[in-house]
Write a protein that holds these residues in place. Structure first.
Motif, PDB file in Angstrom:
ATOM      1  N   GLU A  54      -2.185 -18.019  46.552  1.00 18.94           N
ATOM      2  CA  GLU A  54      -1.821 -19.435  46.503  1.00 18.94           C
ATOM      3  C   GLU A  54      -0.349 -19.656  46.142  1.00 18.94           C
ATOM      4  O   GLU A  54       0.151 -20.768  46.167  1.00 18.94           O
ATOM      5  CB  GLU A  54      -2.711 -20.190  45.513  1.00 18.94           C
ATOM      6  N   MET A  55       0.377 -18.586  45.830  1.00 22.28           N
ATOM      7  CA  MET A  55       1.782 -18.707  45.457  1.00 22.28           C
ATOM      8  C   MET A  55       2.627 -19.009  46.689  1.00 22.28           C
ATOM      9  O   MET A  55       2.486 -18.377  47.721  1.00 22.28           O
ATOM     10  CB  MET A  55       2.236 -17.388  44.832  1.00 22.28           C
ATOM     11  N   MET A  56       3.498 -20.024  46.554  1.00 20.31           N
ATOM     12  CA  MET A  56       4.383 -20.407  47.655  1.00 20.31           C
ATOM     13  C   MET A  56       5.827 -20.085  47.261  1.00 20.31           C
ATOM     14  O   MET A  56       6.330 -20.623  46.272  1.00 20.31           O
ATOM     15  CB  MET A  56       4.250 -21.898  47.949  1.00 20.31           C
ATOM     16  N   LEU A  61      12.066 -21.141  45.066  1.00 25.55           N
ATOM     17  CA  LEU A  61      13.356 -21.538  45.644  1.00 25.55           C
ATOM     18  C   LEU A  61      13.805 -22.881  45.090  1.00 25.55           C
ATOM     19  O   LEU A  61      14.972 -23.067  44.743  1.00 25.55           O
ATOM     20  CB  LEU A  61      13.257 -21.602  47.163  1.00 25.55           C
ATOM     21  N   ARG A  62      12.901 -23.823  44.958  1.00 22.15           N
ATOM     22  CA  ARG A  62      13.259 -25.126  44.388  1.00 22.15           C
ATOM     23  C   ARG A  62      13.769 -24.977  42.963  1.00 22.15           C
ATOM     24  O   ARG A  62      14.732 -25.613  42.566  1.00 22.15           O
ATOM     25  CB  ARG A  62      12.058 -26.062  44.414  1.00 22.15           C
ATOM     26  N   CYS A  63      13.112 -24.144  42.186  1.00 15.34           N
ATOM     27  CA  CYS A  63      13.539 -23.901  40.810  1.00 15.34           C
ATOM     28  C   CYS A  63      14.947 -23.318  40.790  1.00 15.34           C
ATOM     29  O   CYS A  63      15.815 -23.785  40.052  1.00 15.34           O
ATOM     30  CB  CYS A  63      12.554 -22.954  40.128  1.00 15.34           C
ATOM     31  N   GLY A  69      22.352 -27.158  40.910  1.00 14.13           N
ATOM     32  CA  GLY A  69      22.728 -28.549  41.065  1.00 14.13           C
ATOM     33  C   GLY A  69      22.056 -29.268  42.209  1.00 14.13           C
ATOM     34  O   GLY A  69      22.458 -30.371  42.563  1.00 14.13           O
ATOM     35  N   ALA A  70      21.072 -28.674  42.813  1.00 17.35           N
ATOM     36  CA  ALA A  70      20.386 -29.330  43.927  1.00 17.35           C
ATOM     37  C   ALA A  70      19.529 -30.484  43.413  1.00 17.35           C
ATOM     38  O   ALA A  70      18.902 -30.388  42.361  1.00 17.35           O
ATOM     39  CB  ALA A  70      19.512 -28.339  44.675  1.00 17.35           C
ATOM     40  N   THR A  71      19.532 -31.565  44.131  1.00 17.86           N
ATOM     41  CA  THR A  71      18.717 -32.738  43.798  1.00 17.86           C
ATOM     42  C   THR A  71      18.071 -33.256  45.067  1.00 17.86           C
ATOM     43  O   THR A  71      18.355 -32.790  46.161  1.00 17.86           O
ATOM     44  CB  THR A  71      19.580 -33.854  43.172  1.00 17.86           C
ATOM     45  N   ARG A  72      17.219 -34.227  44.911  1.00 19.95           N
ATOM     46  CA  ARG A  72      16.570 -34.900  46.042  1.00 19.95           C
ATOM     47  C   ARG A  72      15.962 -33.906  47.026  1.00 19.95           C
ATOM     48  O   ARG A  72      16.329 -33.841  48.190  1.00 19.95           O
ATOM     49  CB  ARG A  72      17.558 -35.820  46.748  1.00 19.95           C
ATOM     50  N   ARG A  76      10.212 -30.050  54.050  1.00 18.47           N
ATOM     51  CA  ARG A  76       9.880 -30.221  55.464  1.00 18.47           C
ATOM     52  C   ARG A  76       8.652 -29.410  55.857  1.00 18.47           C
ATOM     53  O   ARG A  76       8.034 -29.693  56.864  1.00 18.47           O
ATOM     54  CB  ARG A  76      11.069 -29.813  56.335  1.00 18.47           C
ATOM     55  N   SER A  77       8.378 -28.389  55.080  1.00 24.09           N
ATOM     56  CA  SER A  77       7.192 -27.568  55.308  1.00 24.09           C
ATOM     57  C   SER A  77       7.030 -26.674  54.078  1.00 24.09           C
ATOM     58  O   SER A  77       7.748 -26.842  53.103  1.00 24.09           O
ATOM     59  CB  SER A  77       7.355 -26.722  56.573  1.00 24.09           C
ATOM     60  N   ASP A  78       6.128 -25.737  54.157  1.00 24.43           N
ATOM     61  CA  ASP A  78       6.013 -24.787  53.052  1.00 24.43           C
ATOM     62  C   ASP A  78       6.969 -23.618  53.231  1.00 24.43           C
ATOM     63  O   ASP A  78       6.947 -22.669  52.471  1.00 24.43           O
ATOM     64  CB  ASP A  78       4.574 -24.294  52.907  1.00 24.43           C
ATOM     65  N   ARG A  79       7.833 -23.696  54.233  1.00 22.69           N
ATOM     66  CA  ARG A  79       8.775 -22.612  54.519  1.00 22.69           C
ATOM     67  C   ARG A  79      10.237 -22.968  54.223  1.00 22.69           C
ATOM     68  O   ARG A  79      11.055 -22.106  54.028  1.00 22.69           O
ATOM     69  CB  ARG A  79       8.685 -22.202  55.991  1.00 22.69           C
TER      70      ARG A  79
END
Length: 113
Positions: A54-56, A61-63, A69-72, A76-79
């Motif tokens: 179940e790990m994506m 990557l978001r973390c 400094g990434a926001t918003r 678009r998909s799980d990829r």
């Protein structure tokens, strides 16, 4: 080289100090330092089952992107994910006229003309 965990198992019956262990196995000093630093920081390491079904990978990557400094985040998909970097950060010529401590992406007071 044997792993740190295996080496520590050899010393379970005869406890000693960390310094004593590292004198005998100095190759593990970087890992021991990392373990010591993370002991009281619950978010210092990823604590997830990285091989679980179940790990994506996109979640990790978001973390990582948030640290840069990434926001918003716009998934678009799980990829893959679309992000915004440095939103509302001042331009170099604006740094002298603004408070540098307050520019961690505050909303703009006016729309640029």
């Amino acid at each position: 080289m044997r792993r740190l965990f295996e080496r520590l198992g050899d010393y379970a019956a005869q406890p000693q100090t960390v310094a004593g262990f590292l004198r005998a196995h100095h190759g593990h000093r970087h890992m021991v330092r990392r373990v010591q630093m993370a002991a009281d920081r619950p978010f210092a390491e990823i604590r997830d089952n990285l091989i679980g079904a179940e790990m994506m990978p996109i979640d990790i990557l978001r973390c990582k992107l948030a640290f840069f400094g990434a926001t918003r985040f716009d998934p678009r998909s799980d990829r893959w994910v679309r992000i915004c970097m440095f939103q509302n950060a001042p331009f170099p010529h604006e740094l002298a006229s603004s408070r540098a401590d307050d520019w961690a992406y505050p909303p703009l007071s006016e729309a640029p003309s």
